[in-house]
Design a protein around this motif. Structure first.
Motif, PDB file in Angstrom:
ATOM      1  N   ILE A  93       0.872  -1.176   0.000  1.00 22.87           N
ATOM      2  CA  ILE A  93       0.000   0.000   0.000  1.00 22.87           C
ATOM      3  C   ILE A  93       0.906   1.221   0.000  1.00 22.87           C
ATOM      4  O   ILE A  93       1.915   1.262   0.704  1.00 22.87           O
ATOM      5  CB  ILE A  93      -0.892   0.047   1.265  1.00 22.87           C
ATOM      6  N   ARG A  94       0.542   2.220  -0.780  1.00 19.55           N
ATOM      7  CA  ARG A  94       1.293   3.477  -0.796  1.00 19.55           C
ATOM      8  C   ARG A  94       0.342   4.637  -0.540  1.00 19.55           C
ATOM      9  O   ARG A  94      -0.849   4.570  -0.862  1.00 19.55           O
ATOM     10  CB  ARG A  94       1.993   3.680  -2.137  1.00 19.55           C
ATOM     11  N   LYS A 110       8.475  11.895  -1.934  1.00 17.93           N
ATOM     12  CA  LYS A 110       8.514  10.624  -1.216  1.00 17.93           C
ATOM     13  C   LYS A 110       7.091  10.199  -0.877  1.00 17.93           C
ATOM     14  O   LYS A 110       6.238  11.035  -0.584  1.00 17.93           O
ATOM     15  CB  LYS A 110       9.318  10.759   0.078  1.00 17.93           C
ATOM     16  N   TRP A 111       6.867   8.900  -0.916  1.00 13.34           N
ATOM     17  CA  TRP A 111       5.583   8.300  -0.585  1.00 13.34           C
ATOM     18  C   TRP A 111       5.803   7.295   0.534  1.00 13.34           C
ATOM     19  O   TRP A 111       6.857   6.674   0.607  1.00 13.34           O
ATOM     20  CB  TRP A 111       5.032   7.537  -1.793  1.00 13.34           C
ATOM     21  N   TRP A 112       4.789   7.110   1.374  1.00 12.58           N
ATOM     22  CA  TRP A 112       4.853   6.016   2.328  1.00 12.58           C
ATOM     23  C   TRP A 112       4.624   4.726   1.558  1.00 12.58           C
ATOM     24  O   TRP A 112       3.690   4.627   0.766  1.00 12.58           O
ATOM     25  CB  TRP A 112       3.787   6.162   3.413  1.00 12.58           C
ATOM     26  N   ARG A 113       5.482   3.753   1.799  1.00 22.55           N
ATOM     27  CA  ARG A 113       5.318   2.412   1.226  1.00 22.55           C
ATOM     28  C   ARG A 113       5.196   1.445   2.398  1.00 22.55           C
ATOM     29  O   ARG A 113       6.091   1.367   3.234  1.00 22.55           O
ATOM     30  CB  ARG A 113       6.511   2.035   0.358  1.00 22.55           C
ATOM     31  N   ALA A 122       9.681   6.435   0.474  1.00 27.20           N
ATOM     32  CA  ALA A 122      10.437   6.048  -0.717  1.00 27.20           C
ATOM     33  C   ALA A 122       9.965   6.852  -1.918  1.00 27.20           C
ATOM     34  O   ALA A 122       8.819   7.306  -1.962  1.00 27.20           O
ATOM     35  CB  ALA A 122      10.248   4.557  -0.986  1.00 27.20           C
ATOM     36  N   VAL A 123      10.861   7.020  -2.887  1.00 28.32           N
ATOM     37  CA  VAL A 123      10.472   7.611  -4.169  1.00 28.32           C
ATOM     38  C   VAL A 123       9.611   6.577  -4.881  1.00 28.32           C
ATOM     39  O   VAL A 123       9.891   5.378  -4.804  1.00 28.32           O
ATOM     40  CB  VAL A 123      11.737   7.969  -4.997  1.00 28.32           C
ATOM     41  N   TRP A 124       8.570   7.017  -5.556  1.00 28.59           N
ATOM     42  CA  TRP A 124       7.586   6.080  -6.143  1.00 28.59           C
ATOM     43  C   TRP A 124       8.283   5.030  -7.011  1.00 28.59           C
ATOM     44  O   TRP A 124       8.021   3.850  -6.889  1.00 28.59           O
ATOM     45  CB  TRP A 124       6.533   6.825  -6.947  1.00 28.59           C
ATOM     46  N   ASN A 125       9.145   5.444  -7.936  1.00 29.86           N
ATOM     47  CA  ASN A 125       9.758   4.460  -8.857  1.00 29.86           C
ATOM     48  C   ASN A 125      11.074   3.955  -8.349  1.00 29.86           C
ATOM     49  O   ASN A 125      11.916   4.496  -7.866  1.00 29.86           O
ATOM     50  CB  ASN A 125       9.928   5.071 -10.239  1.00 29.86           C
TER      51      ASN A 125
END
Length: 125
Positions: A93-94, A110-113, A122-125
C-alpha cells in the motif's frame, strides 16, 4: 468534506470491499469485476455518507487508487488508512506523506510504502 487516498498494489477483486465493510456500514461497491475502468460506490460511517472511488491503473498499471470522501471517516490520515488496508489485504500500500500540494513539483516526492518490509518513505519508482 475530508478525503483519504491510498494506492493498492495488485488489488484482488473483492479484498477492498471486505476491508471497507469491516469499518463502514452498508458498503455498496461493485469491485468483483474490477478491470480498467473506475468503480464508484457509497457507504456510511456514523450516519455520514462516504463516497468510494476506485481507479485501476493509477501510479502504474499494478496499482489501484482508492479515494474515500466524507464528513466523517474511520481514519485520521492517509497513513492511518494505509496501515489498516495493509493489515487487512497484505499487499503493498502506498500513500502521500501529506505535505504535497497540487501544483508542486513531484520529482523527489517521497511516498509512504507499507509492505512486508515495514513502513518506509520512498520515491515512487
Amino acid at each position: 468534506m475530508r478525503d483519504l487516498e491510498i494506492y493498492i498494489r495488485d488489488l484482488e477483486s473483492s479484498a477492498v470491499s471486505s476491508w471497507l465493510a469491516s469499518h463502514l456500514d452498508d458498503v455498496e461497491l461493485r469491485d468483483d469485476a474490477l478491470g480498467d475502468k473506475a468503480e464508484k460506490g457509497v457507504a456510511y460511517y456514523r450516519a455520514h455518507n462516504v463516497r468510494i472511488n476506485l481507479y485501476p491503473g493509477a501510479g502504474g498499471k499494478r496499482y489501484t487508487s482508492l479515494i474515500l470522501e466524507g464528513e466523517d471517516l474511520p481514519w485520521v490520515s492517509d497513513l492511518d488508512c494505509a496501515r489498516s488496508a495493509w493489515r487487512a489485504m497484505d499487499t503493498e500500500i502506498r500513500c502521500s506523506p501529506g505535505d504535497w500540494k497540487e501544483g508542486e513539483p513531484v520529482e523527489d516526492e517521497k511516498w509512504w510504502r507499507l509492505d512486508q518490509r515495514g513502513e518506509q518513505l520512498a520515491v515512487w519508482n
